[in-house]
Design an enzyme around this catalytic site. Structure first.
Site, PDB file in Angstrom:
ATOM      1  N   ASN A   1      19.476  34.300  30.387  1.00 25.08           N
ATOM      2  CA  ASN A   1      20.540  35.098  29.765  1.00 25.08           C
ATOM      3  C   ASN A   1      21.899  34.457  30.031  1.00 25.08           C
ATOM      4  O   ASN A   1      22.162  33.940  31.119  1.00 25.08           O
ATOM      5  CB  ASN A   1      20.485  36.571  30.203  1.00 25.08           C
ATOM      6  CG  ASN A   1      20.473  36.780  31.698  1.00 25.08           C
ATOM      7  OD1 ASN A   1      19.934  35.970  32.439  1.00 25.08           O
ATOM      8  ND2 ASN A   1      21.062  37.862  32.148  1.00 25.08           N
TER       9      ASN A   1
ATOM     10  N   CYS B   1      20.327  37.179  25.410  1.00 24.15           N
ATOM     11  CA  CYS B   1      19.200  37.358  26.333  1.00 24.15           C
ATOM     12  C   CYS B   1      18.438  36.039  26.525  1.00 24.15           C
ATOM     13  O   CYS B   1      18.504  35.138  25.671  1.00 24.15           O
ATOM     14  CB  CYS B   1      18.212  38.378  25.776  1.00 24.15           C
ATOM     15  SG  CYS B   1      18.846  40.051  25.684  1.00 24.15           S
TER      16      CYS B   1
ATOM     17  N   GLU C   1      15.255  35.499  26.300  1.00 27.41           N
ATOM     18  CA  GLU C   1      14.190  35.277  25.313  1.00 27.41           C
ATOM     19  C   GLU C   1      14.718  34.570  24.076  1.00 27.41           C
ATOM     20  O   GLU C   1      14.132  33.616  23.572  1.00 27.41           O
ATOM     21  CB  GLU C   1      13.558  36.615  24.889  1.00 27.41           C
ATOM     22  CG  GLU C   1      12.838  37.349  25.990  1.00 27.41           C
ATOM     23  CD  GLU C   1      13.740  38.285  26.802  1.00 27.41           C
ATOM     24  OE1 GLU C   1      14.947  37.979  26.942  1.00 27.41           O
ATOM     25  OE2 GLU C   1      13.233  39.283  27.307  1.00 27.41           O
TER      26      GLU C   1
ATOM     27  N   CYS D   1      15.355  41.203  20.884  1.00 25.78           N
ATOM     28  CA  CYS D   1      14.473  40.067  21.211  1.00 25.78           C
ATOM     29  C   CYS D   1      13.061  40.300  20.672  1.00 25.78           C
ATOM     30  O   CYS D   1      12.404  39.359  20.215  1.00 25.78           O
ATOM     31  CB  CYS D   1      14.434  39.834  22.721  1.00 25.78           C
ATOM     32  SG  CYS D   1      15.977  39.116  23.321  1.00 25.78           S
TER      33      CYS D   1
HETATM   34  N1  THU Z   1      18.371  40.653  29.407  1.00 27.65           N
HETATM   35  C1  THU Z   1      17.606  39.603  29.028  1.00 27.65           C
HETATM   36  O1  THU Z   1      18.016  38.448  29.088  1.00 27.65           O
HETATM   37  N2  THU Z   1      16.355  39.859  28.588  1.00 27.65           N
HETATM   38  C2  THU Z   1      15.789  41.088  28.553  1.00 27.65           C
HETATM   39  O2  THU Z   1      14.630  41.204  28.179  1.00 27.65           O
HETATM   40  C3  THU Z   1      16.563  42.263  28.962  1.00 27.65           C
HETATM   41  C4  THU Z   1      17.971  42.029  29.327  1.00 27.65           C
HETATM   42  C5  THU Z   1      19.714  40.374  29.924  1.00 27.65           C
HETATM   43  C6  THU Z   1      20.858  40.792  29.074  1.00 27.65           C
HETATM   44  C7  THU Z   1      21.953  40.916  30.091  1.00 27.65           C
HETATM   45  O3  THU Z   1      22.526  39.645  30.307  1.00 27.65           O
HETATM   46  C8  THU Z   1      21.253  41.346  31.359  1.00 27.65           C
HETATM   47  O4  THU Z   1      19.877  41.036  31.166  1.00 27.65           O
HETATM   48  C9  THU Z   1      21.411  42.811  31.697  1.00 27.65           C
HETATM   49  O5  THU Z   1      21.018  43.602  30.663  1.00 27.65           O
END
Ligand code: THU
Length: 158
Positions: free
Chosen positions: A62, A73, A75, A116
């Site tokens: 992320n 994110c 993913e 995602c």
């Molecule tokens: N986040 C992800 O990268 N993937 C997920 O599946 C859920 C959330 C990140 C977004 C943000 O930078 C942090 O986690 C908090 O929500």
């Protein structure tokens, strides 16, 4: 009429013996990718590892921004990087792991956000075959055979 939807997934112990070599390696790479997260706002570090049909792996994490909505994110970072660099190579699987900054991996696996999941559905359509999803917790991995299992009632273009 009452309807019930059943979602099938397999819970594995987080070990090479239980997961098999390929899934174990992918899960480990997702864990490793959490260390490249840029998350000064949430202090939550997420890593994703995408396995391609040609056997290559692409990782992402992320990437946050002071303008929160501009962040991405893990993913989608991994998925879009893979497609941007190898547009003709289908995605075979994705593993996702997370931890709070400075802490161990989450006990319970985290699940991709709605955006995602939608991006993963498109990747599955593009691949023309199911994409395996591995949600990695500290001691166990939940394996879904297709993205459709984490996004039922999927919207796809008509
Ligand atoms: N986040 C992800 O990268 N993937 C997920 O599946 C859920 C959330 C990140 C977004 C943000 O930078 C942090 O986690 C908090 O929500």
């Amino acid at each position: 009429m009452d309807c019930t939807l059943v979602i099938h997934y397999v819970r594995h112990e987080f070990s090479e013996e239980a997961l098999g070599k390929d899934n174990f390696n992918l899960a480990q790479q997702a864990r490793q990718a959490t260390f490249t997260a840029y998350s000064p706002y949430s202090h939550f570090c997420v890593g994703a590892a995408v396995l391609l049909d040609n056997g290559e792996t692409v990782c992402g994490s992320n990437q946050e921004n002071a303008a929160f909505g501009a962040g991405t994110c893990a993913e989608r970072t991994a998925l879009f990087y893979a497609h941007a660099h190898q547009p003709d190579v289908p995605v075979a699987a994705i593993a996702i792991a997370a931890r709070k900054e400075g802490e161990d991996f989450t006990l319970t696996p985290i699940s991709p956000c709605g955006i995602c999941r939608q991006a993963l559905v498109e990747a599955e359509t593009r691949a023309g075959h199911p994409i395996r999803v591995l949600l990695c917790g500290r001691n166990e991995v939940w394996e879904f055979a297709t993205v459709k299992d984490i996004l039922p009632f999927t919207f796809e273009s008509f």
